[in-house]
Each structure stands twice: as structure tokens, then as C-alpha cells.
Design a protein around this motif. Sequence first.
Motif, PDB file in Angstrom:
ATOM      1  N   PRO A  36       0.997  -1.189  -0.139  1.00 28.44           N
ATOM      2  CA  PRO A  36       0.156  -0.135  -0.055  1.00 28.44           C
ATOM      3  C   PRO A  36       0.717   1.323   0.109  1.00 28.44           C
ATOM      4  N   GLU A  37       1.951   1.166   0.624  1.00 27.94           N
ATOM      5  CA  GLU A  37       2.882   2.392   0.711  1.00 27.94           C
ATOM      6  C   GLU A  37       3.412   2.865  -0.885  1.00 27.94           C
ATOM      7  N   LEU A  38       3.300   1.681  -1.760  1.00 24.22           N
ATOM      8  CA  LEU A  38       3.514   2.373  -3.256  1.00 24.22           C
ATOM      9  C   LEU A  38       2.716   2.691  -3.933  1.00 24.22           C
ATOM     10  N   PHE A  39       1.426   2.028  -3.578  1.00 18.70           N
ATOM     11  CA  PHE A  39       0.217   2.639  -4.501  1.00 18.70           C
ATOM     12  C   PHE A  39      -0.766   3.544  -4.153  1.00 18.70           C
ATOM     13  N   ARG A  40      -0.814   3.858  -2.739  1.00 23.72           N
ATOM     14  CA  ARG A  40      -1.578   4.927  -2.327  1.00 23.72           C
ATOM     15  C   ARG A  40      -1.367   6.141  -2.878  1.00 23.72           C
ATOM     16  N   PRO A  41      -0.118   6.784  -2.742  1.00 24.00           N
ATOM     17  CA  PRO A  41       0.394   7.871  -3.413  1.00 24.00           C
ATOM     18  C   PRO A  41       0.136   8.037  -4.962  1.00 24.00           C
ATOM     19  N   GLN A  42       0.232   6.873  -5.279  1.00 24.21           N
ATOM     20  CA  GLN A  42      -0.390   7.157  -6.875  1.00 24.21           C
ATOM     21  C   GLN A  42      -2.021   7.146  -6.958  1.00 24.21           C
ATOM     22  N   PRO A  98       0.358   7.833 -12.304  1.00 23.99           N
ATOM     23  CA  PRO A  98      -0.077   9.316 -12.142  1.00 23.99           C
ATOM     24  C   PRO A  98       0.838  10.277 -11.668  1.00 23.99           C
ATOM     25  N   LYS A  99       1.732   9.739 -10.514  1.00 19.91           N
ATOM     26  CA  LYS A  99       2.559  10.766  -9.794  1.00 19.91           C
ATOM     27  C   LYS A  99       3.698  11.322 -10.796  1.00 19.91           C
ATOM     28  N   ASP A 100       4.173  10.464 -11.790  1.00 21.33           N
ATOM     29  CA  ASP A 100       5.128  10.774 -12.411  1.00 21.33           C
ATOM     30  C   ASP A 100       4.712  11.588 -13.439  1.00 21.33           C
ATOM     31  N   ILE A 101       3.255  11.491 -14.027  1.00 20.24           N
ATOM     32  CA  ILE A 101       2.548  12.273 -15.218  1.00 20.24           C
ATOM     33  C   ILE A 101       2.480  13.807 -14.516  1.00 20.24           C
ATOM     34  N   ILE A 102       2.180  13.776 -13.230  1.00 20.11           N
ATOM     35  CA  ILE A 102       2.130  15.167 -12.634  1.00 20.11           C
ATOM     36  C   ILE A 102       3.371  15.916 -12.620  1.00 20.11           C
ATOM     37  N   ALA A 103       4.467  14.993 -12.299  1.00 14.44           N
ATOM     38  CA  ALA A 103       5.755  15.464 -12.064  1.00 14.44           C
ATOM     39  C   ALA A 103       6.241  15.945 -13.390  1.00 14.44           C
ATOM     40  N   TYR A 104       6.247  15.150 -14.433  1.00 17.22           N
ATOM     41  CA  TYR A 104       6.892  15.332 -15.719  1.00 17.22           C
ATOM     42  C   TYR A 104       6.130  15.576 -16.883  1.00 17.22           C
ATOM     43  N   GLY A 105       4.642  15.407 -16.764  1.00 19.12           N
ATOM     44  CA  GLY A 105       4.046  15.472 -17.799  1.00 19.12           C
ATOM     45  C   GLY A 105       4.210  16.870 -18.625  1.00 19.12           C
ATOM     46  N   THR A 106       4.331  16.922 -19.923  1.00 19.58           N
ATOM     47  CA  THR A 106       4.525  18.117 -20.729  1.00 19.58           C
ATOM     48  C   THR A 106       3.494  18.194 -21.683  1.00 19.58           C
ATOM     49  N   ALA A 138      10.916  12.471 -22.820  1.00 19.20           N
ATOM     50  CA  ALA A 138      12.280  13.169 -22.727  1.00 19.20           C
ATOM     51  C   ALA A 138      12.606  13.852 -21.309  1.00 19.20           C
ATOM     52  N   ARG A 139      11.447  14.567 -20.743  1.00 19.62           N
ATOM     53  CA  ARG A 139      11.771  15.268 -19.446  1.00 19.62           C
ATOM     54  C   ARG A 139      11.872  14.112 -18.405  1.00 19.62           C
ATOM     55  N   PHE A 140      11.214  13.137 -18.477  1.00 24.19           N
ATOM     56  CA  PHE A 140      11.346  11.948 -17.286  1.00 24.19           C
ATOM     57  C   PHE A 140      12.659  11.505 -17.451  1.00 24.19           C
ATOM     58  N   ILE A 141      13.252  11.052 -18.935  1.00 24.16           N
ATOM     59  CA  ILE A 141      14.548  10.507 -19.161  1.00 24.16           C
ATOM     60  C   ILE A 141      15.638  11.366 -18.838  1.00 24.16           C
ATOM     61  N   GLN A 142      15.584  12.842 -18.721  1.00 25.98           N
ATOM     62  CA  GLN A 142      16.442  13.553 -18.146  1.00 25.98           C
ATOM     63  C   GLN A 142      16.543  13.487 -16.705  1.00 25.98           C
ATOM     64  N   SER A 143      15.405  13.269 -15.945  1.00 25.83           N
ATOM     65  CA  SER A 143      15.237  13.272 -14.593  1.00 25.83           C
ATOM     66  C   SER A 143      16.058  12.084 -14.116  1.00 25.83           C
ATOM     67  N   LEU A 144      16.202  11.163 -14.849  1.00 25.25           N
ATOM     68  CA  LEU A 144      17.000   9.781 -14.426  1.00 25.25           C
ATOM     69  C   LEU A 144      18.689   9.978 -14.440  1.00 25.25           C
ATOM     70  N   GLY A 145      19.036  11.124 -15.104  1.00 25.08           N
ATOM     71  CA  GLY A 145      20.252  11.566 -15.378  1.00 25.08           C
ATOM     72  C   GLY A 145      20.964  11.295 -16.767  1.00 25.08           C
ATOM     73  N   PHE A 146      20.029  11.440 -17.654  1.00 22.78           N
ATOM     74  CA  PHE A 146      20.610  11.328 -18.963  1.00 22.78           C
ATOM     75  C   PHE A 146      21.832  12.464 -19.194  1.00 22.78           C
ATOM     76  N   ARG A 147      22.817  12.195 -19.758  1.00 29.12           N
ATOM     77  CA  ARG A 147      23.726  13.203 -20.101  1.00 29.12           C
ATOM     78  C   ARG A 147      23.565  13.650 -21.701  1.00 29.12           C
ATOM     79  N   LYS A 148      23.269  14.808 -21.990  1.00 28.14           N
ATOM     80  CA  LYS A 148      23.472  15.192 -23.247  1.00 28.14           C
ATOM     81  C   LYS A 148      24.605  15.203 -24.168  1.00 28.14           C
ATOM     82  N   GLY A 149      24.568  14.598 -25.329  1.00 32.63           N
ATOM     83  CA  GLY A 149      25.572  14.531 -26.193  1.00 32.63           C
ATOM     84  C   GLY A 149      26.593  13.189 -26.269  1.00 32.63           C
TER      85      GLY A 149
END
Length: 406
Positions: free
Chosen positions: A164-170, A203-211, A233-244
Motif C-alpha cells: 500500500p505504501e507504493l500505490f496509495r500515493p499514486q 499518475p505521480k510521474d505524469i504530474i511531475a513530468y507531464g509536458t 524526454a523530461r522524465f529520461i532527463q530526470s533519470l540523469g541522461f547526459r546530453k551529447g
Amino acid sequence: MQRSLTASLFCALTALTPLPSLAQTAEPAQPAAPAVACGGDLTAFLDGVKAEAVAQGIPAAAADEALAGARIDKKVLSMDRGQGVFRQTFLEFSKRVVSQARLDIGRRKMKDHAATFAKAEADYGVPAPVITAFWALETDFGAVQGDFNTRNALVSLAHDCRRPELFRPQLISLIKMVADGDLDPETNTGAWAGEIGMVQMLPKDIIAYGTDGDGDGHVNLKKSDDDVILTAARFIQSLGFRKGEPWIQEVTLPDNVPFEKSGLGGNLKAQDWFALGVTPRDGNTNFGQLDAALVLPQGRFGPAFLTYPNFAIYLEWNKSFIYTTSAAYFATRLAGAPPYVKGNPEPGLDTDSMKALQTKLQALGHDVGKIDGILGGGTRIAIQKEQQRLGMPADGWATPALLNAL
């Protein structure tokens, strides 16, 4: 997509057959007592969810709308408890998922949405092939998004006392999406674990990174390609993707490679591998200063790759080594790389033989995790150590010869 909870519907085995996501396959230890409320009378449980949503500033009317008619979906709970396991080899899996049809559709998507992909790379540093490969593997570009009612799926998993600790916030985040006009709780469908849309986000990630990529004032990951591209793209950047920087590069090997230095735990620079005779097939040695790991999905006689720091985002997305290597390879194909050289790998082990090998490794003091017949990261590391001890090439591939030697 994966980060802490985030689960994905990996539709990669066939066009219509989803793979288990990380939240499905990486089952956490069961707590002695749930950290959040769960179970009991459903009405009382939903009243508690509403109260929590209102305490977070979400209008009570939105909570009522979101939760009205909510029910427990027993099929969701069955799926959560009956997750499959991933046993294919890299050659088997990658051959099936990196199909010519997916490559053709992906290249057409990159052409048709060139302006949006250019914005994604300019704003977030993530190139089109990386986004497109995930888009393909998640849902076949939206063809297979799941048919579970999202609200009921999250109610079922939040009410259940397994996680429940994983899915209630969603579930709370879903209510916020209803309040914002971005989700209809009665009609919205997706994967059984609550993921939504063409890149299967919770849902939690859509709210945080949805564009909003198409300018309509909403984020619609079920129907809008432009929203999908920029959000991913915004989500992948948040995971630490390094441009170029690269993510994976196919290489050829000399006979005298120090295989004991291979594997994701390696700490050499790419230029160190080049000096040892490891040669990029594309001839590009411009990233020699980057950390690089030599990965051999099926041992020294199979395909070989150098993985760079950007490969870490694939492991954030999903912990399956075979899935992540295939997804990264798929992205290189979309970027213009040729098909890998299959080589002639040594025969591997069937499930029972793999379990026997894991049992022997465990008895020798190695941490291989669960005895499950799967060649996972812990088992590969243990294999390398035993191969080196026995004077065998330490490539981490499980073979009958190693089992017999032990």
C-alpha cells in the motif's frame, strides 16, 4: 517508466504480449506492518483516501468524482500475485523486439514529429532514438496500452496490504489528475498496475513530468504523440541522461581480453578498452574519456557492447539486464547502427540446470539472490568469480562446462 515505484507495461515479447514491469518483478520484502492504512471496509478506506487528498489541497468534489463507484478488481490482484519471470536470452529477446516493422514505424515517427523531437533534445538533452525505442517497447507506439480501469486498479492495489505504501500515493495523484481535468475516472484505462498511456507512466510521474507538447493545455499520454515525446524526454532527463553522450556501442573483441574486468561493475575508461584491442564497430572513439563497461549478454562468443554512463537510465527504467540491453541496442539501430554481429555463443543452461548452478554458487558463499533459474546480475557476478578461480575465461555466461567444473 521506472523510478522508485513507477512500473511499466513492457509490450516487447510480441505486439500484444506485455512483459512484467520492474514494480512487478522486483518484489520488495513484506513489512511487518503497513506504513499506511490498508484493507478493511472499502467505503471506510475510500473515506480515508478522500480525507488525505483534501488535506493535500485537492478539492473534495474532485475526490468524490474520482472515487465514486470505485471497486476492487480481483483480476488486478491476481496479476500482482502471479507475475511471470523473464527467461529469454539476449539473442532471443532482442530478435523478437527489434523487428523491422518497429524500426520502420519508429523512423517514420521520428520524421513525422521531427520538430517535437528537436525540441525534446534542445530542452532535455535526450535524442529522438532513445525516446522512440522506449515508446516502441512500452506499447508498440500506443497500440497496446492496457484495458484495466486505472482508478479501480490503483484502488485495488492501495487497499491491498501487500504494497500500500507504493500505490496509495499514486491513487492520490490520480485524484489530482481528475481535479485538473486530465483524467476521467470512469473511462480511463491502462496497465493493471496503474500505468497510463503510450509510455506507461503512473499518475505521480505524469504530474511531475507531464509536458503539453501539442499546446491544448492538457497532458494526454494516451493519444497525443507530441505530449508523449516531450514527457518521455523530461522524465529520461530526470533519470540523469547526459546530453551529447552515447549510451551503448557495439564492439569487436580480440582473443586476449581480460574478461574478468567485464560486466556492469567494471571501472575502466573507454580508452582503456580501446587500448586492449576492443574496437567499436562504428569506428567512433571520440568518447574514450568516459567510463565504460564491457557487457557480454551471452558470453565472449556472442554480441559485445561497451556501455556508457547514459546506460544507467535504462537500468532505472527496468532492472532486467536483457530488457535494458535490448532497449539500448534498439535505440542505436534507430540512430543508424547496423544489426549486431550474433557470433556463435556457447550453449547456455535450461531452467533446472541454472537452478542447480545457482545452488552450487550459493553453497560456495556467493549471493545470487533467489534460486529462480534466471541469469540475473548477482548470478553473473558469482559466475565470473568462479570462472576466474577455475582458470576459465570470466565472461559471466552460464554454461554446462562451468556447471560440470563446479
